[in-house]
Design a protein around this motif. Structure first.
Motif, PDB file in Angstrom:
ATOM      1  N   GLN A  64     104.272  32.315 -17.921  1.00  0.00           N
ATOM      2  CA  GLN A  64     102.995  33.009 -18.065  1.00  0.00           C
ATOM      3  C   GLN A  64     101.865  32.013 -18.260  1.00  0.00           C
ATOM      4  OE1 GLN A  64     104.224  35.808 -21.238  1.00  0.00           O
ATOM      5  NE2 GLN A  64     103.672  37.463 -19.826  1.00  0.00           N
ATOM      6  N   ARG A  65     100.655  32.471 -17.938  1.00  0.00           N
ATOM      7  CA  ARG A  65      99.499  31.588 -17.917  1.00  0.00           C
ATOM      8  C   ARG A  65      98.335  32.237 -18.673  1.00  0.00           C
ATOM      9  NH1 ARG A  65     100.239  27.858 -13.876  1.00  0.00           N
ATOM     10  NH2 ARG A  65      98.043  27.686 -13.332  1.00  0.00           N
ATOM     11  N   PHE A  66      97.196  31.562 -18.706  1.00  0.00           N
ATOM     12  CA  PHE A  66      96.059  32.125 -19.426  1.00  0.00           C
ATOM     13  C   PHE A  66      94.800  32.071 -18.586  1.00  0.00           C
ATOM     14  CE2 PHE A  66      95.589  27.628 -20.364  1.00  0.00           C
ATOM     15  CZ  PHE A  66      94.214  27.416 -20.500  1.00  0.00           C
ATOM     16  N   LEU A  67      93.899  32.993 -18.891  1.00  0.00           N
ATOM     17  CA  LEU A  67      92.533  32.982 -18.401  1.00  0.00           C
ATOM     18  C   LEU A  67      91.620  32.556 -19.549  1.00  0.00           C
ATOM     19  CD1 LEU A  67      92.398  36.560 -16.772  1.00  0.00           C
ATOM     20  CD2 LEU A  67      93.012  34.430 -15.614  1.00  0.00           C
ATOM     21  N   VAL A  89      97.466  36.103 -20.659  1.00  0.00           N
ATOM     22  CA  VAL A  89      96.456  36.612 -21.574  1.00  0.00           C
ATOM     23  C   VAL A  89      95.138  35.890 -21.335  1.00  0.00           C
ATOM     24  CG1 VAL A  89      96.922  34.957 -23.444  1.00  0.00           C
ATOM     25  CG2 VAL A  89      96.065  37.244 -24.008  1.00  0.00           C
ATOM     26  N   ASP A  90      94.052  36.577 -21.628  1.00  0.00           N
ATOM     27  CA  ASP A  90      92.706  36.011 -21.514  1.00  0.00           C
ATOM     28  C   ASP A  90      92.228  35.586 -22.897  1.00  0.00           C
ATOM     29  OD1 ASP A  90      90.225  35.294 -20.535  1.00  0.00           O
ATOM     30  OD2 ASP A  90      89.589  37.335 -20.033  1.00  0.00           O
ATOM     31  N   ILE A  91      91.436  34.521 -22.961  1.00  0.00           N
ATOM     32  CA  ILE A  91      90.811  34.073 -24.208  1.00  0.00           C
ATOM     33  C   ILE A  91      89.324  33.846 -23.960  1.00  0.00           C
ATOM     34  CG2 ILE A  91      92.887  33.047 -25.213  1.00  0.00           C
ATOM     35  CD1 ILE A  91      91.895  30.296 -24.248  1.00  0.00           C
ATOM     36  N   HIS A  92      88.524  34.031 -25.026  1.00  0.00           N
ATOM     37  CA  HIS A  92      87.075  33.804 -24.960  1.00  0.00           C
ATOM     38  C   HIS A  92      86.665  32.867 -26.088  1.00  0.00           C
ATOM     39  CE1 HIS A  92      85.820  37.677 -22.550  1.00  0.00           C
ATOM     40  NE2 HIS A  92      86.593  36.846 -21.861  1.00  0.00           N
ATOM     41  N   PRO A  93      86.843  31.568 -25.924  1.00  0.00           N
ATOM     42  CA  PRO A  93      86.469  30.639 -26.986  1.00  0.00           C
ATOM     43  C   PRO A  93      84.968  30.330 -26.990  1.00  0.00           C
ATOM     44  CG  PRO A  93      88.078  29.663 -25.460  1.00  0.00           C
ATOM     45  CD  PRO A  93      87.524  30.883 -24.824  1.00  0.00           C
ATOM     46  N   HIS A  94      84.190  31.213 -27.607  1.00  0.00           N
ATOM     47  CA  HIS A  94      82.792  30.914 -27.926  1.00  0.00           C
ATOM     48  C   HIS A  94      82.810  30.306 -29.316  1.00  0.00           C
ATOM     49  CE1 HIS A  94      81.202  32.881 -24.392  1.00  0.00           C
ATOM     50  NE2 HIS A  94      81.833  34.004 -24.689  1.00  0.00           N
ATOM     51  N   THR A  99      88.381  25.146 -29.772  1.00  0.00           N
ATOM     52  CA  THR A  99      89.069  25.755 -28.644  1.00  0.00           C
ATOM     53  C   THR A  99      90.565  25.470 -28.682  1.00  0.00           C
ATOM     54  OG1 THR A  99      87.074  25.557 -27.311  1.00  0.00           O
ATOM     55  CG2 THR A  99      89.115  25.942 -26.126  1.00  0.00           C
ATOM     56  N   GLU A 100      90.953  24.360 -29.273  1.00  0.00           N
ATOM     57  CA  GLU A 100      92.380  24.020 -29.353  1.00  0.00           C
ATOM     58  C   GLU A 100      93.162  25.078 -30.119  1.00  0.00           C
ATOM     59  OE1 GLU A 100      94.198  21.429 -27.924  1.00  0.00           O
ATOM     60  OE2 GLU A 100      92.337  21.369 -26.772  1.00  0.00           O
ATOM     61  N   ALA A 101      92.517  25.726 -31.088  1.00  0.00           N
ATOM     62  CA  ALA A 101      93.213  26.758 -31.862  1.00  0.00           C
ATOM     63  C   ALA A 101      93.633  27.915 -30.967  1.00  0.00           C
ATOM     64  CB  ALA A 101      92.314  27.258 -32.993  1.00  0.00           C
ATOM     65  N   TYR A 102      92.846  28.216 -29.947  1.00  0.00           N
ATOM     66  CA  TYR A 102      93.205  29.284 -29.006  1.00  0.00           C
ATOM     67  C   TYR A 102      94.458  28.912 -28.231  1.00  0.00           C
ATOM     68  CZ  TYR A 102      88.594  31.487 -29.653  1.00  0.00           C
ATOM     69  OH  TYR A 102      87.496  32.113 -30.163  1.00  0.00           O
ATOM     70  N   LEU A 103      94.503  27.682 -27.740  1.00  0.00           N
ATOM     71  CA  LEU A 103      95.656  27.252 -26.955  1.00  0.00           C
ATOM     72  C   LEU A 103      96.908  27.176 -27.818  1.00  0.00           C
ATOM     73  CD1 LEU A 103      93.925  24.454 -24.848  1.00  0.00           C
ATOM     74  CD2 LEU A 103      94.317  26.856 -24.222  1.00  0.00           C
ATOM     75  N   ARG A 104      96.756  26.690 -29.056  1.00  0.00           N
ATOM     76  CA  ARG A 104      97.916  26.611 -29.948  1.00  0.00           C
ATOM     77  C   ARG A 104      98.456  27.989 -30.283  1.00  0.00           C
ATOM     78  NH1 ARG A 104      94.723  22.671 -32.643  1.00  0.00           N
ATOM     79  NH2 ARG A 104      94.208  24.227 -34.247  1.00  0.00           N
ATOM     80  N   TYR A 105      97.585  28.986 -30.302  1.00  0.00           N
ATOM     81  CA  TYR A 105      98.040  30.332 -30.642  1.00  0.00           C
ATOM     82  C   TYR A 105      98.709  31.020 -29.459  1.00  0.00           C
ATOM     83  CZ  TYR A 105      98.123  35.059 -32.542  1.00  0.00           C
ATOM     84  OH  TYR A 105      98.533  36.289 -32.978  1.00  0.00           O
ATOM     85  N   VAL A 106      98.074  31.004 -28.284  1.00  0.00           N
ATOM     86  CA  VAL A 106      98.575  31.853 -27.196  1.00  0.00           C
ATOM     87  C   VAL A 106      99.707  31.215 -26.396  1.00  0.00           C
ATOM     88  CG1 VAL A 106      96.355  33.035 -27.019  1.00  0.00           C
ATOM     89  CG2 VAL A 106      96.857  31.124 -25.462  1.00  0.00           C
ATOM     90  N   LEU A 107      99.664  29.923 -26.156  1.00  0.00           N
ATOM     91  CA  LEU A 107     100.648  29.334 -25.242  1.00  0.00           C
ATOM     92  C   LEU A 107     102.089  29.458 -25.753  1.00  0.00           C
ATOM     93  CD1 LEU A 107      98.778  26.177 -23.869  1.00  0.00           C
ATOM     94  CD2 LEU A 107      99.022  28.447 -22.824  1.00  0.00           C
TER      95      LEU A 107
END
Length: 421
Positions: free
Chosen positions: A265-268, A238-243, A250-258
């Motif tokens: 699986q990996r992330f963009l 999955v891709d994420i756009h942490p603006h 930004t840590e909230a994005y990693l905690r959610y998707v990983l």
């Protein structure tokens, strides 16, 4: 993220894209240049897998506008990868390979760069087509033109740009967003399987998610999105756009998707920045040293100085004083370095991408409530004067950091091999 309003596609914009990217070879020639051979059914069988899977890459991002992203500027920052997105309404019959973002990425691919293309379906003011409808069939025909121009050439295809920002809230609540993108993903996977039965260079990711630092986004639509990613074998992540407005967000994005993906699986992170923090400070006064240097009134707000720089680019030294002399910006000059270290430390980053050049939409109508994307760019090509040799001025916070984050294994020519379909 788009820098300006969505605009109706015009032939002038497509021609402009052709000029920006240069003359193109036909898509079939590009495939043959990769060592692929046509089979009896009109598909292609991939050449032997001699590359390495991308991992921990930092790419140059131009979003939808490649005009400031020349190959010379990519060489200047030693980039080996480049990313952009195609607004699907700009794709005209028979001209997908000449749409400006697609054309630039195909040109970069032929020059040996790794490439990431995201597909943008802007639907903030209209319903998304329902699978099986005539409108969906028309959308898929347009999509096929882009796929025929890019599959087997681009290294990574992002299915969606920022779906949750580009779709009506009503479509998100009723599941129409998920149904649409799931249908698109299945169609792309099948198209790739048909054309490249023995394996394909192009990897598939779903993307991208925004504002995950806000718990309100952790809703049923996002959960379904991640469940589809996890359950679909053809999707690599999955891709994420942490603006974001704060570094820790930004840590909230990693905690959610990983945790919601399969272990392999990996992330963009094809866009990321502190632009929401910059926006909070546009009404702050410019640094006193900058005001004295420019002979302007003390207390002049930052947004006014940015507007004036867009109209009359500053000497590079003055631009540096404006940025690094502002505590809210200068104190975060290590953001790019620190964020890339964090992304890479997960062991699951495929490609992150950072804005490379200022575009015209960034410097248009600057005011106190503007989203100041122009502060993110590695090159300050529209707000600071170039060097005597014409080299665009660097952003004093990001230019050296971007170069130092490039690794030997990501340099030209990029070879990512093929993946089973």
């Amino acid at each position: 993220m788009a820098y300006g309003r969505d605009e109706a596609p015009t032939r002038r914009r497509i021609l402009l894209g052709m000029s920006a990217a240069g003359a193109l070879l036909a898509a079939g020639c590009s495939a043959e240049a990769e060592g692929e051979k046509k089979d009896g059914k009109g598909g292609a069988s991939a050449s032997p897998d001699t590359g390495r899977a991308p991992s921990g890459v930092l790419a140059a991002n131009f979003n939808e506008d490649p005009r400031g992203t020349t190959l010379d500027r990519l060489k200047g920052v030693q980039a080996g990868w480049v990313r952009g997105f195609v607004p699907m309404p700009e794709v005209e019959d028979g001209a997908a390979g000449r749409q400006r973002a697609v054309a630039m990425l195909l040109t970069a691919h032929r020059a040996g760069y790794g490439t990431v293309l995201s597909l943008k379906f802007p639907s903030a003011h209209r319903p998304l087509p329902a699978p099986g409808s005539a409108a969906m069939d028309a959308e898929l025909r347009r999509l096929d033109q882009v796929l025929d121009a890019t599959l087997g050439s681009v290294d990574i295809l992002g299915i969606g740009n920022e779906p949750f920002l580009e779709t009506r809230a009503e479509d998100q609540r009723r599941g129409r967003l998920n149904a649409f993108y799931e249908a698109v993903a299945r169609h792309i996977a099948e198209r790739r399987r048909t054309r490249f039965p023995d394996g394909c260079r192009t990897r598939l990711y779903m993307g991208a998610l925004n504002r995950l630092e806000d718990p309100a986004t952790h809703d049923a639509a996002h959960d379904r999105w991640m469940s589809f990613v996890r359950a679909t074998r053809e999707i690599e992540g999955v891709d994420i756009h942490p603006h974001v407005a704060a570094i820790g967000d930004t840590e909230a994005y990693l905690r959610y998707v990983l945790p919601r993906m399969r272990p392999e699986q990996r992330f963009l992170a094809t866009e990321f920045s502190l632009v929401r923090l910059w926006r909070k400070h546009l009404r702050d006064p410019v640094p006193a040293a900058f005001a004295r240097r420019r002979g302007i009134a003390a207390g002049t707000p930052v947004w006014q100085a940015l507007r004036d720089a867009a109209a009359r680019p500053l000497p590079a030294a003055d631009w540096k004083e404006l940025l690094l002399g502002s505590g809210w910006f200068g104190a975060h000059r290590s953001f790019l370095t620190n964020q890339m270290r964090r992304f890479r430390a997960t062991g699951r980053l495929t490609v992150a991408a950072y804005g490379i050049a200022q575009g015209p939409a960034m410097v248009r109508d600057i005011g106190p409530d503007t989203v100041p994307w122009l502060l993110n760019s590695v090159y300050s090509n529209l707000t600071a004067q170039p060097a005597d040799d014409g080299t665009p001025a660097p952003n004093p916070a990001w230019y050296d950091a971007f170069r130092s984050l490039q690794r030997a294994e990501d340099r030209l020519p990029v070879r990512t091999g093929t993946v089973p379909v």
